[in-house]
Write an enzyme that holds these catalytic residues in place. Structure first.
Site, PDB file in Angstrom:
ATOM      1  N   TYR A  40      49.670  54.808  40.952  1.00  0.00           N
ATOM      2  CA  TYR A  40      48.887  54.145  41.599  1.00  0.00           C
ATOM      3  C   TYR A  40      47.305  54.344  41.309  1.00  0.00           C
ATOM      4  O   TYR A  40      46.416  53.601  41.551  1.00  0.00           O
ATOM      5  CB  TYR A  40      49.282  54.218  43.148  1.00  0.00           C
ATOM      6  CG  TYR A  40      49.379  52.987  43.880  1.00  0.00           C
ATOM      7  CD1 TYR A  40      50.536  52.144  43.633  1.00  0.00           C
ATOM      8  CD2 TYR A  40      48.349  52.448  44.398  1.00  0.00           C
ATOM      9  CE1 TYR A  40      50.861  50.956  44.381  1.00  0.00           C
ATOM     10  CE2 TYR A  40      48.484  51.133  45.258  1.00  0.00           C
ATOM     11  CZ  TYR A  40      49.613  50.466  45.079  1.00  0.00           C
ATOM     12  OH  TYR A  40      49.720  49.143  45.889  1.00  0.00           O
ATOM     13  N   LYS A  49      42.440  51.462  48.163  1.00  0.00           N
ATOM     14  CA  LYS A  49      43.007  51.080  49.109  1.00  0.00           C
ATOM     15  C   LYS A  49      42.708  51.620  50.355  1.00  0.00           C
ATOM     16  O   LYS A  49      42.392  51.123  51.635  1.00  0.00           O
ATOM     17  CB  LYS A  49      44.634  50.993  49.015  1.00  0.00           C
ATOM     18  CG  LYS A  49      45.206  50.179  48.146  1.00  0.00           C
ATOM     19  CD  LYS A  49      44.862  48.613  48.413  1.00  0.00           C
ATOM     20  CE  LYS A  49      45.719  47.807  47.485  1.00  0.00           C
ATOM     21  NZ  LYS A  49      45.271  46.184  48.029  1.00  0.00           N
TER      22      LYS A  49
END
Ligand code: NAP
Length: 258
Positions: free
Chosen positions: A152, A159
């Site tokens: 990620y 995020k």
């Protein structure tokens, strides 16, 4: 939601989480306009909107101030005022998600943070003059903001920035009675998700590791989006609300799953 107006940004196709939320808004009676990044997505969206009377769509790259200004002009022309915004936009260069996080380049960092976090701030700023009291904005996030998920990488950092931006936007826009929240979704098979190396494994593992022993459905994301946008959530703002079948609460996989 009769009489309410919504702008949905980030539908690539029928599997998009933005589409799941849009379907709920349309079923609830809202008038909905859509923006898409590139003309190549127009055909896909046109197909989805063919049996949705009263909808409209327009191209807008969320990183372009000029595109956002033109989009809000269109919103004003179509609706006059705006009640809801759905921001479902993210991007990180593939190279930044293939290697080690420590090797993230400044360019890849800037691109990922700009597209995936800053655009929510820019969209809120451009939408603000049109937003009615009682309005509501949502964005889409993932638990990689809080814990490390393999590959990620910089998207996890983006995020985290997006969730922090949600809180600061909630404070600013709260002064005029507008709410801002983030939907933190478990993995769903979308175009953006498929660009994460090893997504298939992550999807399967998340299903097994969740309290509900399954993955979420897009429809469940749509229903949480609808709740946060609607007056049912009139006292909720600045929050990151999870729809992950109870994955992140688990420290270990539930007993009986492999
Ligand atoms: P998706 O269908 O691929 O939607 C992502 C959308 O973002 C696409 O329409 C994409 O357009 C658009 N986009 C990217 N850069 C843009 C820009 N500069 N301006 C305007 N639009 C831009 O995938 P999705 O999974 O539904 O993603 C929606 C949101 O949910 C993302 O924020 C994602 O991180 C989040 N989310 C997804 C999952 C999951 O597992 N799927 C889980 C949690 C959170 P292009 O196709 O042209 O790039």
């Amino acid at each position: 939601m009769n009489g309410k107006t919504a702008l949905v940004m980030g539908v690539a196709n029928a599997r998009s989480l933005a589409w799941a939320i849009a379907e709920q808004l349309l079923a609830a009676g809202a008038r909905v306009g859509f923006s898409y990044q590139g003309e190549r997505l127009k055909g896909e969206l046109d197909k989805l909107l063919v049996d949705k009377p009263g909808t409209w769509s327009m191209q807008a790259d969320a990183t372009s101030e000029a595109d956002l200004a033109a989009l809000m002009d269109r919103v004003k022309q179509e609706f006059g005022e705006l009640d809801y915004v759905v921001h479902a936009i993210a991007f990180a260069p593939r190279a930044a998600m293939e290697g080690r996080f420590v090797e993230t380049t400044p360019d890849d960092w800037n691109t990922a943070l700009n597209v995936s976090a800053y655009t929510f701030v820019a969209v809120a700023r451009h939408a603000e003059p049109l937003l009615r009291e009682g309005g509501s904005l949502i964005t889409l996030t993932h638990h990689a903001s809080q814990q490390v998920f393999p590959k990620y990488n910089v998207m996890g950092v983006a995020k985290a920035a997006l969730e922090a931006a949600t809180r600061y936007l909630a404070s600013d826009l709260g002064a005029k009675g507008v709410r801002v929240n983030a939907v933190s979704a478990g993995p769903a098979r979308t175009v953006a998700a498929r660009s994460i190396p090893g997504f298939g494994t992550m999807f399967e593992e998340a299903g097994k590791a969740s309290a509900l022993r399954r993955n979420i459905t897009n429809d469940e994301v749509g229903k949480l989006g609808l709740y946060l946008l609607s007056d049912l959530a009139s006292g909720v703002t600045g929050q990151t609300v999870y729809v992950d079948a109870g994955a992140y609460i688990m420290a270990m996989k539930p007993q009986g799953t492999e």
